[in-house]
Design an enzyme around this catalytic site. Structure first.
Site, short mmCIF file in Angstrom:
data_model
loop_
_atom_site.label_atom_id
_atom_site.label_comp_id
_atom_site.label_asym_id
_atom_site.label_seq_id
_atom_site.Cartn_x
_atom_site.Cartn_y
_atom_site.Cartn_z
N ASP A 195 69.12 42.74 0.64
CA ASP A 195 70.34 43.19 -0.02
C ASP A 195 70.88 44.47 0.61
OD1 ASP A 195 70.27 41.09 -1.80
OD2 ASP A 195 69.92 42.31 -3.59
N ASP A 196 72.13 44.78 0.28
CA ASP A 196 72.80 46.04 0.65
C ASP A 196 73.05 46.16 2.15
OD1 ASP A 196 72.50 46.55 -2.06
OD2 ASP A 196 70.85 47.96 -1.80
N HIS A 216 75.91 42.96 -6.76
CA HIS A 216 75.22 44.25 -6.61
C HIS A 216 74.85 44.76 -8.00
CE1 HIS A 216 74.10 47.98 -4.77
NE2 HIS A 216 75.12 48.68 -5.26
#
Length: 314
Positions: A13-14, A133
């Site tokens: 993620d991110d 998110h």
């Protein structure tokens, strides 16, 4: 080639958060530790991340962001999604604003559509999957809008963050446990919404009990044992099916392991318009990178017939 027991999507993620996080995620992919990434299109290094994904042929999806930094849509001046400085309200602030009825769902839709379009501009194709998110995509009201946008663009997969074993994990501090349990409640309430829109997700979700310092080779193995050890696990929590036409007894269990590897962000470098947060600056990011690429973990995958793959391979 024998069919694997488990098809495991390990999602970093991110992606796009900062140059160091990008570099660490790419290293992790090249060493076999992650098999898929989720892009923050409003992050300061999103353009760099998209180029890296193209260069290294990294399967990539959209990490839809409604809680951190600046919006992508140019039509949100004075929006209910933003504070006085023009930034999203934050993980907790977004939830409080939603609970108090302050958020305009049309503005949520505008921003989600703008992020999908921005993703296409950066990457050159639609996301293979789309999640939220800080798990915003499963929140009440938001889930309906999110599902409609995902369906309208023909994006096939999302994430349902319901983790077997969460309630019995002793490693999670009380404040995080309360947050995670609420995330799971919201996720379970999203199942029918996503199913109604024809959206799919893996049979098993993992990653809340193995985040940061709680991640070790042993803890990843333990989390995966739920997928390996119980034939009834498929659909037990969320009713997920990767392919409803496939015989349930013949196909592999599908799973997603959510991870956050990388080299820690430097102060004032990265983020989504407000600088990097403590989470991204933490040494936990390096710890996850090192754990995910540990040779003993990679050997375990082979030994247990766990095939790392991407959402597009499910």
């Amino acid at each position: 080639m024998p069919q694997p027991k488990v098809k495991l999507v390990v999602t970093g993620d991110d992606f796009g958060y900062c140059p160091r996080r990008n570099r660490g995620i790419v290293e992790c992919f090249l060493k076999g530790g992650v098999s898929n990434v989720s892009l923050l299109v409003n992050a300061t290094s999103a353009v760099d991340a998209a180029e890296l994904a193209k260069r290294h042929l990294i399967p990539i999806g959209l990490h839809a962001n409604l809680s951190e930094g600046a919006p992508v849509s140019l039509n949100l001046k004075g929006s209910t999604l933003l504070n006085e400085e023009g930034f999203f309200h934050g993980k907790t602030g977004f939830r409080k604003a939603l609970q108090s009825g302050q958020l305009n769902m049309y503005e949520v839709e505008q921003e989600l559509r703008a992020q999908v379009k921005r993703f296409c501009e950066l990457v050159g194709h639609l996301p293979f999957h789309m999640d939220g998110h800080q798990h915003v995509h499963v929140l009440p009201e938001v889930r309906e809008v999110f599902a409609q946008v995902v369906a309208d663009f023909g994006i096939r997969y999302t994430r349902i963050p319901v983790e077997p074993g969460l309630h019995g994990c002793p490693l999670i501090p009380p404040h995080l446990r309360d947050f995670y349990i609420q995330v799971q409640k919201d996720a379970l309430s999203s199942v029918e919404v996503f199913r109604r829109h024809g959206i799919r997700w893996p049979d098993v979700y993992l990653g809340l009990t193995t985040m940061g310092q709680n991640m070790s080779v042993a803890s990843v193995k333990q989390a995966l044992s739920y997928a390996l050890g119980a034939s009834s696990l498929t659909n037990a929590f969320t009713g997920a099916q990767s392919d409803s036409s496939a015989p349930k007894t013949d196909r592999p269990i599908t799973a997603e392991l959510m991870v956050h590897p990388g080299h820690p962000s430097r102060p004032q470098e990265g983020g989504c318009g407000q600088g990097p947060d403590d989470f991204s600056q933490s040494e936990d990011r390096q710890h996850e990178l090192e754990t995910l690429t540990d040779p003993s973990l990679l050997a375990y995958y082979k030994q247990e017939s766990i095939q790392l793959c991407a959402f597009r391979d499910l």
